[in-house]
Motif scaffolding. Structure first.
Motif, PDB file in Angstrom:
ATOM      1  N   THR A 251       0.779  -1.241   0.000  1.00 19.66           N
ATOM      2  CA  THR A 251       0.000   0.000   0.000  1.00 19.66           C
ATOM      3  C   THR A 251       0.811   1.292   0.000  1.00 19.66           C
ATOM      4  O   THR A 251       0.278   2.332  -0.413  1.00 19.66           O
ATOM      5  N   PRO A 252       2.080   1.325   0.458  1.00 15.64           N
ATOM      6  CA  PRO A 252       2.820   2.601   0.454  1.00 15.64           C
ATOM      7  C   PRO A 252       2.848   3.241  -0.925  1.00 15.64           C
ATOM      8  O   PRO A 252       2.933   2.543  -1.950  1.00 15.64           O
ATOM      9  N   LEU A 253       2.792   4.574  -0.951  1.00 18.51           N
ATOM     10  CA  LEU A 253       2.743   5.330  -2.203  1.00 18.51           C
ATOM     11  C   LEU A 253       4.105   5.942  -2.514  1.00 18.51           C
ATOM     12  O   LEU A 253       4.747   6.514  -1.636  1.00 18.51           O
ATOM     13  N   ARG A 254       4.506   5.833  -3.770  1.00 12.97           N
ATOM     14  CA  ARG A 254       5.790   6.356  -4.212  1.00 12.97           C
ATOM     15  C   ARG A 254       5.649   6.994  -5.589  1.00 12.97           C
ATOM     16  O   ARG A 254       4.660   6.800  -6.293  1.00 12.97           O
ATOM     17  N   SER A 288       1.245   2.865  -6.020  1.00 15.18           N
ATOM     18  CA  SER A 288       1.457   2.070  -4.809  1.00 15.18           C
ATOM     19  C   SER A 288       2.546   1.038  -5.092  1.00 15.18           C
ATOM     20  O   SER A 288       2.822   0.699  -6.250  1.00 15.18           O
ATOM     21  N   ILE A 289       3.158   0.543  -4.036  1.00 14.23           N
ATOM     22  CA  ILE A 289       4.198  -0.471  -4.207  1.00 14.23           C
ATOM     23  C   ILE A 289       3.627  -1.717  -4.880  1.00 14.23           C
ATOM     24  O   ILE A 289       4.279  -2.352  -5.710  1.00 14.23           O
ATOM     25  N   GLU A 291       1.087  -1.782  -7.046  1.00 15.69           N
ATOM     26  CA  GLU A 291       0.914  -1.435  -8.462  1.00 15.69           C
ATOM     27  C   GLU A 291       2.262  -1.425  -9.190  1.00 15.69           C
ATOM     28  O   GLU A 291       2.356  -1.844 -10.351  1.00 15.69           O
ATOM     29  N   PRO A 312      -3.179  -5.635   3.751  1.00 22.49           N
ATOM     30  CA  PRO A 312      -3.477  -4.260   4.167  1.00 22.49           C
ATOM     31  C   PRO A 312      -4.407  -4.214   5.372  1.00 22.49           C
ATOM     32  O   PRO A 312      -5.307  -5.052   5.513  1.00 22.49           O
ATOM     33  N   PRO A 318      -2.397   4.761   3.800  1.00 21.64           N
ATOM     34  CA  PRO A 318      -1.087   4.280   3.341  1.00 21.64           C
ATOM     35  C   PRO A 318       0.002   5.314   3.576  1.00 21.64           C
ATOM     36  O   PRO A 318      -0.240   6.523   3.489  1.00 21.64           O
ATOM     37  N   ALA A 320       3.244   7.485   2.594  1.00 25.34           N
ATOM     38  CA  ALA A 320       3.546   8.119   1.307  1.00 25.34           C
ATOM     39  C   ALA A 320       4.895   8.827   1.368  1.00 25.34           C
ATOM     40  O   ALA A 320       5.231   9.449   2.373  1.00 25.34           O
TER      41      ALA A 320
END
Length: 359
Positions: A251-254, A288-289, A291, A312, A318, A320
């Motif tokens: 879920t983390p966003l990058r 997202s990680i 994705e 999750p 999440p 970010a």
């Protein structure tokens, strides 16, 4: 069609030419400059060296670069023999905290070096602080001695991770002990912030321009595939025909910036940036990680071969790590040239070429 690599270089000509063409006006302002570069043998550094050498050859740029390295001969023998005895490029042996400055006047200092903790050593925090503070001080002393025009420090988005917080207008203490203060996240971010402060304070006294590039996440040839970079690990799995694996919940966003764009952004900040003003450097496509893992697997030819180990937490926000690019775009007119999917494709193609030729 497979991109070509010109003789004397390891990067694709497409990328070298992209950087040179986008920097036409900026590079003219660096004609006859002498750059002193730390971190010139790392991911940022090799890209910068090859792109600037390409500009020298194709644009007639009169630019000289001196690269500080603990072991120049080992670097040139094992990792970059193509950079040996190149016009406009020289190496200085020494560490960041003990090197002897070159006698020849340095017009620009690019401080790209950073102590990483890939090996998870217990003394990393001490080494990182020592290199960040004492090393930066030594560079700033050299800048004053040489009447340097500009000093660029690359810091990190980690400076946006405060130790303390404010709740209902009350300051909450934050760290509860030594373990918190000595954590990798805290030490890294606080040391980078101190580098920014030191460079800006010294600039006021000595008159050079202090440029600050807060760097986020990147992708491109030379990015380590076996380190703590998720996108590198995903590409490694895909290139080896293995299941692309996410250790967390995905879920983390990058966002990620391609390395050719990185060179353009750093040079633009060096030439046009306002002194003492930080500029974020990073991508504009939020992913997202999970994705990212699926995208990398698809580009690698195994769209369904993805494993996300974690689950999750329902309703959880999440984490970010994302830069605002408003200042960078509005003041410096910088834009992302290589979209994320193309960036991953080029990086994987470069690695395939290296594997095929056993480089």
């Amino acid at each position: 069609m497979t991109p070509t690599t010109p003789q004397g270089y390891t990067l694709f000509e497409t990328d070298l030419e992209l950087a040179a063409s986008l920097l036409e006006d900026d590079l003219r302002q660096l004609n006859d400059a002498h750059m002193f570069i730390t971190g010139g043998t790392g991911f940022f550094g090799i890209w910068l060296l090859e792109c600037l050498l390409w500009a020298r050859e194709t644009r007639g740029l009169k630019l000289r670069m001196t690269v500080l390295s603990r072991s120049p001969e080992a670097f040139l023998e094992k990792r970059a023999p193509h950079l040996r005895e190149r016009d406009g490029l020289s190496f200085l042996a020494g560490s960041l905290t003990t090197f002897e400055p070159p006698a020849e006047t340095v017009t620009h200092i690019l401080h790209l070096a950073s102590e990483t903790n890939v090996e998870q050593s217990s003394d990393w925090a001490q080494r990182h602080l020592h290199a960040a503070i004492d090393g930066t001080r030594r560079l700033l002393d050299m800048a004053a001695q040489h009447c340097t025009e500009a000093v660029l420090v690359t810091t990190s988005g980690a400076v946006y991770s405060p130790m303390d917080s404010v709740v209902d207008n009350l300051c909450v203490e934050g760290p509860a002990g030594v373990a918190d203060y000595a954590s990798e996240r805290t030490v890294y971010g606080e040391a980078k912030r101190m580098m920014e402060v030191m460079t800006s304070v010294a600039a006021r006294s000595h008159g050079y321009r202090a440029l600050i590039a807060r760097c986020f996440a990147f992708v491109g040839p030379y990015l380590a595939l076996d380190s703590n970079y998720a996108i590198g690990n995903f590409m490694r799995d895909a290139l080896m025909g293995r299941t692309v694996t996410v250790d967390g919940d995905g879920t983390p966003l990058r966002s990620y910036l391609y390395a050719a764009d990185l060179v353009v952004w750093l040079m633009r900040i060096l030439v046009r940036g306002r002194t003492g003003v930080p500029y974020n450097v990073g991508g504009n496509e939020i992913v997202s990680i999970g994705e990212l893992a699926r995208l990398t697997a698809r580009i690698g030819g195994a769209a369904d071969d993805v494993l996300i180990k974690g689950t999750p937490v329902p309703g959880a926000k999440p984490s970010a790590y994302l830069p605002s690019l408003v200042r960078t775009e509005s003041e410096l007119k910088l834009k992302v040239s290589v979209p994320l999917e193309e960036a991953i494709r080029r990086t994987m193609e470069w690695n395939r070429e290296r594997i095929a030729h056993k480089v």
